[in-house]
Design an enzyme around this catalytic site. Structure first.
Site, mmCIF file in Angstrom:
data_model
loop_
_atom_site.group_PDB
_atom_site.id
_atom_site.type_symbol
_atom_site.label_atom_id
_atom_site.label_comp_id
_atom_site.label_asym_id
_atom_site.label_seq_id
_atom_site.Cartn_x
_atom_site.Cartn_y
_atom_site.Cartn_z
ATOM 1 N N PHE A 119 -27.800 8.190 -11.448
ATOM 2 C CA PHE A 119 -27.285 7.659 -12.719
ATOM 3 C C PHE A 119 -27.377 6.130 -12.772
ATOM 4 O O PHE A 119 -27.841 5.567 -13.755
ATOM 5 C CB PHE A 119 -25.833 8.105 -12.926
ATOM 6 C CG PHE A 119 -25.725 9.551 -13.316
ATOM 7 C CD1 PHE A 119 -26.088 9.973 -14.577
ATOM 8 C CD2 PHE A 119 -25.272 10.491 -12.406
ATOM 9 C CE1 PHE A 119 -25.999 11.307 -14.947
ATOM 10 C CE2 PHE A 119 -25.176 11.828 -12.759
ATOM 11 C CZ PHE A 119 -25.538 12.246 -14.030
ATOM 12 N N VAL A 120 -26.941 5.475 -11.696
ATOM 13 C CA VAL A 120 -26.935 4.002 -11.714
ATOM 14 C C VAL A 120 -28.361 3.459 -11.641
ATOM 15 O O VAL A 120 -28.752 2.591 -12.438
ATOM 16 C CB VAL A 120 -26.088 3.429 -10.547
ATOM 17 C CG1 VAL A 120 -26.239 1.917 -10.475
ATOM 18 C CG2 VAL A 120 -24.628 3.816 -10.710
ATOM 19 N N GLY A 121 -29.161 3.973 -10.693
ATOM 20 C CA GLY A 121 -30.511 3.451 -10.506
ATOM 21 C C GLY A 121 -31.371 3.650 -11.746
ATOM 22 O O GLY A 121 -32.056 2.719 -12.206
ATOM 23 N N ASN B 187 -22.406 6.740 3.173
ATOM 24 C CA ASN B 187 -23.350 5.831 2.514
ATOM 25 C C ASN B 187 -23.944 4.801 3.471
ATOM 26 O O ASN B 187 -25.064 4.325 3.251
ATOM 27 C CB ASN B 187 -22.692 5.151 1.309
ATOM 28 C CG ASN B 187 -22.658 6.070 0.099
ATOM 29 O OD1 ASN B 187 -23.304 7.126 0.115
ATOM 30 N ND2 ASN B 187 -21.932 5.689 -0.934
ATOM 31 N N VAL C 20 -25.748 -2.238 -4.399
ATOM 32 C CA VAL C 20 -24.833 -1.636 -5.370
ATOM 33 C C VAL C 20 -24.016 -0.506 -4.733
ATOM 34 O O VAL C 20 -22.853 -0.287 -5.080
ATOM 35 C CB VAL C 20 -25.632 -1.082 -6.582
ATOM 36 C CG1 VAL C 20 -24.701 -0.470 -7.625
ATOM 37 C CG2 VAL C 20 -26.484 -2.184 -7.213
ATOM 38 N N THR C 21 -24.636 0.206 -3.791
ATOM 39 C CA THR C 21 -23.986 1.369 -3.182
ATOM 40 C C THR C 21 -22.620 0.990 -2.610
ATOM 41 O O THR C 21 -22.473 -0.045 -1.952
ATOM 42 C CB THR C 21 -24.885 1.918 -2.048
ATOM 43 O OG1 THR C 21 -26.198 2.104 -2.570
ATOM 44 C CG2 THR C 21 -24.362 3.246 -1.520
ATOM 45 N N ARG D 241 -14.745 -5.017 -17.171
ATOM 46 C CA ARG D 241 -13.660 -4.067 -17.505
ATOM 47 C C ARG D 241 -12.416 -4.828 -17.939
ATOM 48 O O ARG D 241 -11.791 -4.495 -18.953
ATOM 49 C CB ARG D 241 -13.360 -3.186 -16.282
ATOM 50 C CG ARG D 241 -14.450 -2.163 -16.062
ATOM 51 C CD ARG D 241 -14.203 -1.288 -14.841
ATOM 52 N NE ARG D 241 -15.219 -0.246 -14.796
ATOM 53 C CZ ARG D 241 -15.693 0.309 -13.688
ATOM 54 N NH1 ARG D 241 -15.238 -0.076 -12.498
ATOM 55 N NH2 ARG D 241 -16.609 1.254 -13.741
ATOM 56 N N HIS E 192 -14.825 -5.369 -3.905
ATOM 57 C CA HIS E 192 -14.900 -4.409 -5.022
ATOM 58 C C HIS E 192 -14.195 -3.130 -4.567
ATOM 59 O O HIS E 192 -14.817 -2.192 -4.090
ATOM 60 C CB HIS E 192 -16.380 -4.157 -5.347
ATOM 61 C CG HIS E 192 -16.585 -3.152 -6.434
ATOM 62 N ND1 HIS E 192 -16.056 -3.279 -7.688
ATOM 63 C CD2 HIS E 192 -17.299 -1.984 -6.448
ATOM 64 C CE1 HIS E 192 -16.433 -2.253 -8.433
ATOM 65 N NE2 HIS E 192 -17.178 -1.443 -7.694
HETATM 66 P P1 NAD Z 1 -26.149 9.508 -7.973
HETATM 67 O O1 NAD Z 1 -25.670 10.590 -7.076
HETATM 68 O O2 NAD Z 1 -26.369 9.789 -9.413
HETATM 69 O O3 NAD Z 1 -27.522 8.897 -7.403
HETATM 70 C C1 NAD Z 1 -27.715 8.581 -6.076
HETATM 71 C C2 NAD Z 1 -29.190 8.751 -5.794
HETATM 72 O O4 NAD Z 1 -29.481 8.260 -4.488
HETATM 73 C C3 NAD Z 1 -29.674 10.199 -5.838
HETATM 74 O O5 NAD Z 1 -30.715 10.364 -6.782
HETATM 75 C C4 NAD Z 1 -30.158 10.457 -4.423
HETATM 76 O O6 NAD Z 1 -31.264 11.347 -4.344
HETATM 77 C C5 NAD Z 1 -30.535 9.049 -3.990
HETATM 78 N N1 NAD Z 1 -30.659 8.903 -2.550
HETATM 79 C C6 NAD Z 1 -29.889 9.413 -1.565
HETATM 80 N N2 NAD Z 1 -30.366 9.056 -0.366
HETATM 81 C C7 NAD Z 1 -31.474 8.302 -0.593
HETATM 82 C C8 NAD Z 1 -32.400 7.621 0.249
HETATM 83 N N3 NAD Z 1 -32.275 7.663 1.582
HETATM 84 N N4 NAD Z 1 -33.398 6.941 -0.323
HETATM 85 C C9 NAD Z 1 -33.524 6.886 -1.679
HETATM 86 N N5 NAD Z 1 -32.683 7.513 -2.522
HETATM 87 C C10 NAD Z 1 -31.662 8.199 -1.985
HETATM 88 O O7 NAD Z 1 -25.102 8.305 -7.801
HETATM 89 P P2 NAD Z 1 -24.921 7.044 -8.789
HETATM 90 O O8 NAD Z 1 -23.895 7.343 -9.799
HETATM 91 O O9 NAD Z 1 -26.269 6.586 -9.205
HETATM 92 O O10 NAD Z 1 -24.284 5.981 -7.769
HETATM 93 C C11 NAD Z 1 -25.072 5.431 -6.724
HETATM 94 C C12 NAD Z 1 -24.208 4.532 -5.847
HETATM 95 O O11 NAD Z 1 -23.793 3.387 -6.595
HETATM 96 C C13 NAD Z 1 -22.928 5.179 -5.332
HETATM 97 O O12 NAD Z 1 -22.699 4.817 -3.992
HETATM 98 C C14 NAD Z 1 -21.838 4.567 -6.208
HETATM 99 O O13 NAD Z 1 -20.588 4.545 -5.565
HETATM 100 C C15 NAD Z 1 -22.404 3.186 -6.377
HETATM 101 N N6 NAD Z 1 -21.856 2.431 -7.514
HETATM 102 C C16 NAD Z 1 -21.495 1.141 -7.259
HETATM 103 C C17 NAD Z 1 -20.982 0.376 -8.281
HETATM 104 C C18 NAD Z 1 -20.584 -1.053 -8.003
HETATM 105 O O14 NAD Z 1 -19.918 -1.666 -8.823
HETATM 106 N N7 NAD Z 1 -21.011 -1.640 -6.889
HETATM 107 C C19 NAD Z 1 -20.798 0.916 -9.555
HETATM 108 C C20 NAD Z 1 -21.196 2.224 -9.783
HETATM 109 C C21 NAD Z 1 -21.719 2.996 -8.736
#
Ligand code: NAD
Length: 308
Positions: free
Chosen positions: A10-12, A93, A116-117, A149, A173
């Site tokens: 979702f984020v990427g 993670n 971001v993760t 926010r 964060h």
């Molecule tokens: P998501 O589950 O929708 O997407 C995560 C993606 O990562 C999946 O498509 C998965 O296949 C992929 N992935 C897993 N292992 C991988 C690897 N080794 N190489 C490449 N891709 C890989 O999750 P999301 O909602 O997109 O969130 C992603 C991360 O961003 C989460 O850790 C979430 O907590 C974090 N996040 C951080 C913030 C912030 O403010 N820093 C805000 C929102 C989300």
């Protein structure tokens, strides 16, 4: 500029969409799930004739496509579920991000990196240690989202234009982030003259809970529209050398009495990365909160046993 976005969740994917729609560069969207980045990239490109952008996005499972990226956004990994804190994602993670850091090291070690993760501050430390990116060229996203926010809640409470509200949230964060009401303004007027102390406290509490509030609604996964907007703002400030003053998780070397770790501070972001860490005149109480939040980040880093 070639910008790699790692993780097509979702984020990427939403980040890739915002980057191409703003023509910020050629985007490579990488994920380990076969077909996922390719499908999302093709779908995005099919919106180009309607939306009128010229940037392209390539979806791929081949790490070689990361080669030559000047900027890498790491958004791969688990999002939290209801009842989880960001810290609960640490070990799971860390493994994912460590393997991604190895790929970045192999294929794009010169790139500027935005992590971001979650938990983002500790994982930024991990990526910096593994990739060896100079510390002014690696930063984490968290503070812009938390500040947005806070700004949104202030604007809604007061019934004023969102764009008129400025505010800053510093620190890690996480649940002990540090919103700074003293520096929050509506078109230059301090919110402390416009809202009661009780109202402000409620807005601060809602900001701290902002990510969890969305997780509770979604029940599966976490926020991504505002996070992607925050990432795009960081990328844009670098690509267009805008020198925006933004709160980002950055390497501290003595600022605010914090040394040797990543934590959210106000920085000027430009073409060369973190061009300056801005030191605000914090009160003793604000500084104590910031240092407490940074100690919490340090404890997570210690769990990861990273050699800085
Ligand atoms: P998501 O589950 O929708 O997407 C995560 C993606 O990562 C999946 O498509 C998965 O296949 C992929 N992935 C897993 N292992 C991988 C690897 N080794 N190489 C490449 N891709 C890989 O999750 P999301 O909602 O997109 O969130 C992603 C991360 O961003 C989460 O850790 C979430 O907590 C974090 N996040 C951080 C913030 C912030 O403010 N820093 C805000 C929102 C989300």
């Amino acid at each position: 500029m070639k910008i790699a976005v790692i993780g097509a969740g979702f984020v990427g994917a939403t980040t890739a969409q915002r980057l191409v729609e703003r023509n910020l560069g050629e985007v490579v969207l990488y994920d380990i799930v076969e077909g996922l980045p390719q499908g999302k990239a093709l779908d995005m490109m099919e919106s180009a004739p309607i939306w009128g952008f010229e940037s392209r996005v390539l979806g791929t499972n081949d790490p070689k496509d990361l080669s030559g990226a000047e900027m890498v956004v790491i958004a791969s990994g688990m999002a939290r579920q209801p009842g989880m804190s960001r810290d609960d994602l640490l070990e799971r993670n860390a493994g994912i991000v460590a393997s991604v850091a190895d790929l970045v090291h192999e294929h794009a070690h010169q790139a500027m990196v935005i992590v971001v993760t979650n938990p983002v501050d500790a994982l930024t430390h991990l990526v910096a240690a593994k990739v060896g990116t100079p510390k002014d060229r690696i930063f984490g996203m968290g503070g812009i989202l938390d500040s947005a926010r806070f700004r949104h809640f202030i604007a809604t409470e007061m019934g004023v234009a969102q764009a008129d509200v400025d505010a800053m949230v510093l620190g890690g964060h996480g649940d002990d982030m540090v919103p700074l009401p003293r520096f929050a303004t509506v078109n230059g007027v301090s919110i402390e003259t416009l809202l009661s102390a009780d109202q402000i406290q409620k807005l601060v509490a809602r900001t701290r809970d902002g990510g969890a509030e969305i997780v509770r609604y979604l029940k599966k996964g976490s926020a991504y529209y505002a996070p992607a907007a925050a990432i795009a703002q960081m990328v844009e400030s670098v690509v267009r050398d805008q020198k925006r003053l933004l709160p980002c998780s950055v390497w501290c070397s003595g600022q605010y009495g914090i040394t040797g770790q990543f934590v959210g501070l106000p920085v000027i972001l430009g073409r060369s990365g973190v061009e300056k860490i801005v030191e605000l005149p914090l009160s003793a109480a604000e500084l104590k909160e910031l240092q407490g939040s940074s100690a919490h980040v340090a404890a997570k880093v210690a769990k990861l046993q990273i050699a800085a």
